[in-house]
Design an enzyme around this catalytic site. Structure first.
Site, mmCIF file in Angstrom:
data_model
loop_
_atom_site.group_PDB
_atom_site.id
_atom_site.type_symbol
_atom_site.label_atom_id
_atom_site.label_comp_id
_atom_site.label_asym_id
_atom_site.label_seq_id
_atom_site.Cartn_x
_atom_site.Cartn_y
_atom_site.Cartn_z
ATOM 1 N N SER A 140 99.279 100.138 32.915
ATOM 2 C CA SER A 140 99.397 101.588 32.764
ATOM 3 C C SER A 140 98.077 102.114 32.230
ATOM 4 O O SER A 140 97.286 101.346 31.660
ATOM 5 C CB SER A 140 100.512 101.877 31.752
ATOM 6 O OG SER A 140 100.513 103.227 31.357
ATOM 7 N N TYR A 153 105.450 100.456 23.882
ATOM 8 C CA TYR A 153 104.983 100.497 25.277
ATOM 9 C C TYR A 153 103.469 100.273 25.330
ATOM 10 O O TYR A 153 102.968 99.474 26.128
ATOM 11 C CB TYR A 153 105.353 101.866 25.872
ATOM 12 C CG TYR A 153 105.086 102.020 27.348
ATOM 13 C CD1 TYR A 153 106.046 101.653 28.286
ATOM 14 C CD2 TYR A 153 103.894 102.570 27.818
ATOM 15 C CE1 TYR A 153 105.825 101.816 29.651
ATOM 16 C CE2 TYR A 153 103.657 102.732 29.175
ATOM 17 C CZ TYR A 153 104.621 102.360 30.082
ATOM 18 O OH TYR A 153 104.399 102.517 31.433
HETATM 19 P P1 NAD Z 1 111.759 102.802 36.961
HETATM 20 O O1 NAD Z 1 112.608 103.108 35.766
HETATM 21 O O2 NAD Z 1 111.892 103.666 38.168
HETATM 22 O O3 NAD Z 1 111.941 101.296 37.412
HETATM 23 C C1 NAD Z 1 111.988 100.255 36.497
HETATM 24 C C2 NAD Z 1 112.514 99.003 37.176
HETATM 25 O O4 NAD Z 1 112.614 97.967 36.189
HETATM 26 C C3 NAD Z 1 113.927 99.189 37.760
HETATM 27 O O5 NAD Z 1 114.057 98.465 38.968
HETATM 28 C C4 NAD Z 1 114.814 98.552 36.680
HETATM 29 O O6 NAD Z 1 116.054 98.068 37.182
HETATM 30 C C5 NAD Z 1 113.917 97.415 36.237
HETATM 31 N N1 NAD Z 1 114.318 96.878 34.944
HETATM 32 C C6 NAD Z 1 114.493 97.532 33.767
HETATM 33 N N2 NAD Z 1 114.937 96.677 32.833
HETATM 34 C C7 NAD Z 1 115.039 95.459 33.422
HETATM 35 C C8 NAD Z 1 115.450 94.174 32.992
HETATM 36 N N3 NAD Z 1 115.852 93.946 31.725
HETATM 37 N N4 NAD Z 1 115.444 93.160 33.876
HETATM 38 C C9 NAD Z 1 115.057 93.365 35.168
HETATM 39 N N5 NAD Z 1 114.660 94.557 35.632
HETATM 40 C C10 NAD Z 1 114.652 95.584 34.770
HETATM 41 O O7 NAD Z 1 110.252 102.811 36.400
HETATM 42 P P2 NAD Z 1 108.818 102.966 37.116
HETATM 43 O O8 NAD Z 1 108.243 104.254 36.659
HETATM 44 O O9 NAD Z 1 108.909 102.683 38.561
HETATM 45 O O10 NAD Z 1 108.018 101.827 36.348
HETATM 46 C C11 NAD Z 1 107.625 100.606 36.957
HETATM 47 C C12 NAD Z 1 106.434 100.046 36.196
HETATM 48 O O11 NAD Z 1 105.334 100.951 36.291
HETATM 49 C C13 NAD Z 1 106.698 99.838 34.697
HETATM 50 O O12 NAD Z 1 106.095 98.647 34.264
HETATM 51 C C14 NAD Z 1 106.015 101.037 34.079
HETATM 52 O O13 NAD Z 1 105.619 100.788 32.756
HETATM 53 C C15 NAD Z 1 104.822 101.193 34.999
HETATM 54 N N6 NAD Z 1 104.215 102.525 34.943
HETATM 55 C C16 NAD Z 1 104.912 103.625 35.291
HETATM 56 C C17 NAD Z 1 104.291 104.862 35.211
HETATM 57 C C18 NAD Z 1 105.002 106.123 35.593
HETATM 58 O O14 NAD Z 1 104.442 107.204 35.346
HETATM 59 N N7 NAD Z 1 106.174 106.077 36.180
HETATM 60 C C19 NAD Z 1 102.975 104.967 34.763
HETATM 61 C C20 NAD Z 1 102.290 103.807 34.413
HETATM 62 C C21 NAD Z 1 102.931 102.583 34.512
#
Ligand code: NAD
Length: 258
Positions: A140, A153
């Site tokens: 991130s 985080y």
């Molecule tokens: P999201 O909530 O849409 O998806 C998260 C995924 O992780 C889902 O499939 C969920 O089922 C899974 N998950 C959660 N807990 C779990 C567990 N205990 N075991 C297995 N799977 C589990 O989130 P996202 O925004 O798509 O985030 C995905 C990645 O991208 C994360 O690592 C997040 O930190 C990173 N990220 C997101 C953003 C953003 O703005 N959305 C920015 C930077 C980084």
């Protein structure tokens, strides 16, 4: 040769977009993540039908090392190879350090950091046997800089940067690369869930949270798209990226240039 790609947390958001992009690219996919079993099965069947590839879903909970080991073992057993590992599963909790629930701290460190150690621990021997592999850690902008109220985080995402660099150096002569992608804000359920709370605590509208809080540091004033992140993962897994290792690609609309 058909590649096999494991994407943790690929039932939603960025992970699902990455899994779909690799399936479109002709790879067999190991999906992982939580959610309604019927919905997950529909996504799995659609990904197979649209792309003519094999997709399995493994429900390993990323807080449970035994389940992670089983996911990697099943991937190798089913497909005989693991070419790409994308560590993407992640959760968020927003609170000041002195009010941060310790169990939330443990959960975020387990899912956002320690699970990547476990997936790598089990996948690297499979990749070493093949003499090649790609590990892509979804970090991130918060792997590089901090924001208040996101201590767990930010700590986990900074940690994943260190894990990425250390493993890349260890594996530098094995044909396996290890890199991170550092997205800025992407409108996925993870971010959308934070907006009502942020609006309440700051006493502003949800629209103002998006434009004045989330996009404040994103110089382009635009959200990053899931497709932008998926395309970066496809590039890091391509032959053109064979000499890119131990580093990150920021896809953050200029956030961390400041
Ligand atoms: P999201 O909530 O849409 O998806 C998260 C995924 O992780 C889902 O499939 C969920 O089922 C899974 N998950 C959660 N807990 C779990 C567990 N205990 N075991 C297995 N799977 C589990 O989130 P996202 O925004 O798509 O985030 C995905 C990645 O991208 C994360 O690592 C997040 O930190 C990173 N990220 C997101 C953003 C953003 O703005 N959305 C920015 C930077 C980084």
């Amino acid at each position: 040769m058909t590649r096999t790609v494991i994407v943790t947390g690929s039932t939603s958001g960025i992970g699902l977009g990455i899994a779909q992009a690799f399936a479109r690219d002709g790879a067999n996919i190991v999906m992982n993540g939580l959610g309604d079993p019927g919905e997950i099965e529909n996504i799995r069947l659609m990904m197979e039908a649209e792309n003519g590839v094999h997709v399995i879903h493994h429900a390993a909970d990323m807080t449970k090392p035994d389940e992670i080991a089983d996911m990697v073992a099943q991937a190798e057993q089913k497909f005989g190879r693991i070419d790409v590992l994308v560590n993407n599963a992640g959760v968020q909790h927003v609170a000041p350090v002195d009010e941060f629930p310790p169990e939330k701290w443990d959960q975020i460190i387990a899912i956002n950091l320690t699970s990547s150690f476990h997936t790598m621990h089990h996948t690297i021997p499979v990749m070493k046997k093949a003499g090649k592999g790609r590990i892509i850690n979804i970090s991130s902008a918060h792997g590089l800089v901090a924001s208040p109220f996101k201590s767990a985080y930010v700590a986990a995402k900074h940690g994943i940067m260190g894990l990425t660099k250390s493993a890349a150096l260890e594996l530098a002569e094995t044909g396996i690369t290890v890199n991170a992608i550092c997205p800025g804000y992407v409108l996925t359920p993870l971010v959308e869930q934070q907006i009502p709370d942020m609006a309440k605590t700051s006493g502003i509208s949800e629209e103002a949270v998006k434009n004045e809080v989330l996009l404040r540091l994103q110089a382009t004033k635009e959200f990053v798209s899931i497709e932008d992140i998926a395309a970066t993962a496809i590039f890091l897994a391509s032959d053109a990226a064979s000499q890119i290792t131990g580093t990150h690609i920021s896809v953050d609309g200029g956030w961390t240039a400041q």
